[in-house]
Write an enzyme that holds these catalytic residues in place. Structure first.
Site, PDB file in Angstrom:
ATOM      1  N   ASN A   1       0.748  -1.125   0.004  1.00 34.51           N
ATOM      2  CA  ASN A   1       0.060  -0.020  -0.030  1.00 34.51           C
ATOM      3  C   ASN A   1       1.095   1.208   0.164  1.00 34.51           C
ATOM      4  O   ASN A   1       1.531   1.427   1.013  1.00 34.51           O
ATOM      5  CB  ASN A   1      -0.909  -0.094   1.102  1.00 34.51           C
TER       6      ASN A   1
ATOM      7  N   LYS B   1       3.630   0.874   2.833  1.00 33.95           N
ATOM      8  CA  LYS B   1       3.252  -0.233   3.889  1.00 33.95           C
ATOM      9  C   LYS B   1       3.070  -1.286   3.403  1.00 33.95           C
ATOM     10  O   LYS B   1       2.845  -1.622   2.059  1.00 33.95           O
ATOM     11  CB  LYS B   1       1.966   0.206   4.403  1.00 33.95           C
TER      12      LYS B   1
ATOM     13  N   ARG C   1      -2.748  -2.047  -3.387  1.00 37.79           N
ATOM     14  CA  ARG C   1      -4.085  -1.121  -3.348  1.00 37.79           C
ATOM     15  C   ARG C   1      -3.842   0.099  -4.172  1.00 37.79           C
ATOM     16  O   ARG C   1      -2.695   0.505  -4.420  1.00 37.79           O
ATOM     17  CB  ARG C   1      -3.780  -0.375  -1.798  1.00 37.79           C
TER      18      ARG C   1
ATOM     19  N   HIS D   1     -12.588   4.060  -0.141  1.00 36.00           N
ATOM     20  CA  HIS D   1     -12.561   3.146   0.860  1.00 36.00           C
ATOM     21  C   HIS D   1     -13.408   1.724   0.447  1.00 36.00           C
ATOM     22  O   HIS D   1     -13.828   0.803   1.428  1.00 36.00           O
ATOM     23  CB  HIS D   1     -13.037   3.521   2.182  1.00 36.00           C
TER      24      HIS D   1
ATOM     25  N   HIS E   1     -16.881   4.397   8.023  1.00 37.48           N
ATOM     26  CA  HIS E   1     -15.407   4.073   7.693  1.00 37.48           C
ATOM     27  C   HIS E   1     -14.893   5.403   8.406  1.00 37.48           C
ATOM     28  O   HIS E   1     -14.830   6.445   7.494  1.00 37.48           O
ATOM     29  CB  HIS E   1     -14.937   3.872   6.540  1.00 37.48           C
TER      30      HIS E   1
ATOM     31  N   GLY F   1     -11.636   7.069   9.713  1.00 39.51           N
ATOM     32  CA  GLY F   1     -10.167   7.015  10.069  1.00 39.51           C
ATOM     33  C   GLY F   1      -9.633   8.263   9.629  1.00 39.51           C
ATOM     34  O   GLY F   1     -10.353   9.451   9.817  1.00 39.51           O
ATOM     35  N   SER F   2      -8.551   8.258   9.139  1.00 39.05           N
ATOM     36  CA  SER F   2      -7.935   9.739   8.858  1.00 39.05           C
ATOM     37  C   SER F   2      -8.545  10.006   7.660  1.00 39.05           C
ATOM     38  O   SER F   2      -8.981  11.332   7.652  1.00 39.05           O
ATOM     39  CB  SER F   2      -6.422   9.555   8.525  1.00 39.05           C
TER      40      SER F   2
ATOM     41  N   ARG G   1      -8.801  16.677   5.474  1.00 41.22           N
ATOM     42  CA  ARG G   1      -9.731  17.249   4.246  1.00 41.22           C
ATOM     43  C   ARG G   1     -10.750  17.771   4.579  1.00 41.22           C
ATOM     44  O   ARG G   1     -11.570  17.200   5.648  1.00 41.22           O
ATOM     45  CB  ARG G   1      -9.753  15.989   3.349  1.00 41.22           C
TER      46      ARG G   1
ATOM     47  N   ASP H   1      -5.556  14.594  14.728  1.00 41.75           N
ATOM     48  CA  ASP H   1      -5.618  13.214  15.447  1.00 41.75           C
ATOM     49  C   ASP H   1      -6.957  13.517  16.562  1.00 41.75           C
ATOM     50  O   ASP H   1      -6.861  14.142  17.437  1.00 41.75           O
ATOM     51  CB  ASP H   1      -4.559  13.038  15.857  1.00 41.75           C
TER      52      ASP H   1
ATOM     53  N   ILE I   1     -11.208   5.792  14.270  1.00 41.06           N
ATOM     54  CA  ILE I   1     -12.028   6.322  14.916  1.00 41.06           C
ATOM     55  C   ILE I   1     -13.187   5.359  15.281  1.00 41.06           C
ATOM     56  O   ILE I   1     -13.409   5.178  16.628  1.00 41.06           O
ATOM     57  CB  ILE I   1     -12.711   7.621  14.667  1.00 41.06           C
TER      58      ILE I   1
ATOM     59  N   GLU J   1      -8.268  -4.237   5.444  1.00 45.20           N
ATOM     60  CA  GLU J   1      -8.432  -3.863   3.885  1.00 45.20           C
ATOM     61  C   GLU J   1      -7.167  -4.867   3.291  1.00 45.20           C
ATOM     62  O   GLU J   1      -7.095  -5.268   2.167  1.00 45.20           O
ATOM     63  CB  GLU J   1      -7.911  -2.463   3.739  1.00 45.20           C
TER      64      GLU J   1
END
Ligand code: ADP
Length: 404
Positions: A8, A15, A92, A180, A207, A209-210, A240, A282, A328, A378
């Site tokens: 990814n 990653k 990904r 996502h 979903h 997350g960040s 964003r 965060d 989150i 994922e």
């Protein structure tokens, strides 16, 4: 041992995860790692299945100036030290455009087609394609599979994917894609084991997350998403803004004298929770902060989730279950409690003790709609797709599909 490598790649990090292929195609996670700080302070870190550290090394900036160099360093470590020689590599890829409805084996022709979508996801697509290209060049016989964040949403009704703009722009790809998708697909495949009675019904998945978005699913398929042409739309995110009147962009261009690339940087990096709070992107820091702007950012995040849930409930003509996932959604009982309050008008009520325990089912017995917490995965989804394509042995071109 047979294994699958999952990659990814983003602008500043690559990653990777390695899964062992066990009997009957079961997958077991062996290694999780990343090279981050690409072009600034490169560092390779990796750990084993039980989080046992396997590597933690800093590199000079000249050694890892870009994504291909990071892939090379990670690849050398995997081959020479971890002794991993994968059967195949799954990647990904954020954008599959209007054509790709499922993962695909890649060759040079596919990479050339995916290049066309760089303009639709300029901050992600080039980095996603870079490791594919370097593996194609250096290890041309290793099968590679591209798994798209957009593919799961290609079951949308055509109406849902339009903007009210002239048809020519739609034809050239200016349409709502949704993102996502690998996370939503994992949830869709997992729900039948967790809640078989509702898995085929009307489910909203958040979903959070960040990056954050929500998906309306019916019968396990996506019918609507909060994200559109790019991953900027919909819910506010770490950096964003989420939904924004396009007039704001015109204002930035004409009144603030910003160039298109400045606006792009601003929208991807300086807005959202970070921009609104002025404190952090965060959620943990925002929840702990006493700063009124941090409180405003959290309030806005929760409020917009409520508004978007109403929109998705309308798309589904009702709702039979609500699912939280990602950083989150899986970890913040406080945000879940507040979102549930926003959904109170739909008959949602949480069981506070189950919510605090991060249980799978967190709604109260009296709740009209069950609420679940389902950790997403994922990378496992990508590994499964890669193994499936490998076993089916389809050629790249036979996987190129048009849906419109
Ligand atoms: P991504 O994969 O998009 O980078 P994640 O799904 O890992 O993001 O989510 C990361 C975000 O999850 C972090 O920025 C943080 O705000 C949030 N997060 C993680 N743990 C918690 C927690 N315990 N409480 C609140 N927020 C959390």
């Amino acid at each position: 041992m047979d294994s699958i490598l999952v990659v990814n790649a983003g602008s500043s990090s690559v990653k990777f995860q390695v899964f062992a292929v066990e009997s009957e195609g079961a997958l077991r996670r062996l290694i999780k790692g990343q090279v981050d700080g690409i072009g600034s302070r490169p560092r390779l870190r990796a750990s084993g299945a039980g989080n046992d550290p396997m590597a933690d090394r800093a590199y000079p900036i000249e050694t890892i100036p870009d994504v291909p160099a990071a892939m090379q360093v990670a690849g050398e470590w995997l081959r020479n030290e971890a002794r991993i020689h994968p059967l195949a590599v799954g990647h990904r890829v954020v954008h599959g455009g209007p054509d790709y409805v499922r993962p695909i084996l890649v060759d040079h022709g596919v990479v050339a087609r995916l290049e066309r979508f760089v303009t639709l996801a300029p901050l992600h697509q080039p980095h996603n394609l870079a490791p594919i290209r370097s593996i194609l060049a250096n290890f041309p016989t290793i099968p590679q599979v591209a798994c798209f964040d957009t593919a799961f949403h290609r079951t949308h009704d055509a109406l849902a994917d339009h903007y009210a703009i002239p048809h020519q722009l739609h034809a050239e790809g200016v349409r709502r894609y949704g993102f996502h998708g690998l996370s939503y697909e994992y949830i869709s495949r997992t729900l039948p084991q967790i809640a078989p009675d509702i898995a085929k019904r009307r489910v909203i998945v958040a979903h959070l997350g960040s990056g954050a978005s929500m998906c309306a699913m019916k019968n396990g398929l996506s019918v609507e998403s909060t994200m559109g042409f790019t991953a900027l739309d919909g819910l506010p995110m770490g950096t964003r803004p989420g939904q924004l009147d396009p007039g704001v962009v015109l204002y930035l261009l004409s009144e603030k004298g910003m160039t298109a690339s400045k606006v792009q940087d601003f929208l991807y990096r300086d807005c959202g929770l970070k921009g609104l709070s002025g404190v952090s992107n965060d959620m943990r820091e925002l929840e702990a902060s006493l700063d009124p702007q941090a409180k405003l950012a959290v309030d806005y995040f929760v409020y917009r989730i409520g508004l978007n849930a109403g929109m998705l409930a309308a798309a589904l003509q009702g709702i039979d279950a609500f699912v939280f996932t990602a950083g989150i959604g899986e970890n913040s009982s406080g945000i879940r409690a507040r979102v549930a309050e926003q959904l109170g008008w739909l008959g949602v009520a949480l069981d506070p003790a189950e919510n605090t325990r991060h249980s799978r089912l967190i709604s109260a017995k009296t709740s009209l709609i069950p609420v679940y917490v389902v950790p997403t995965d994922e990378e496992l989804m990508i590994a499964q797709h890669t193994l499936t394509l490998l076993m089916n042995g389809q050629s790249p071109n036979s996987r190129h599909e048009r849906v419109s």
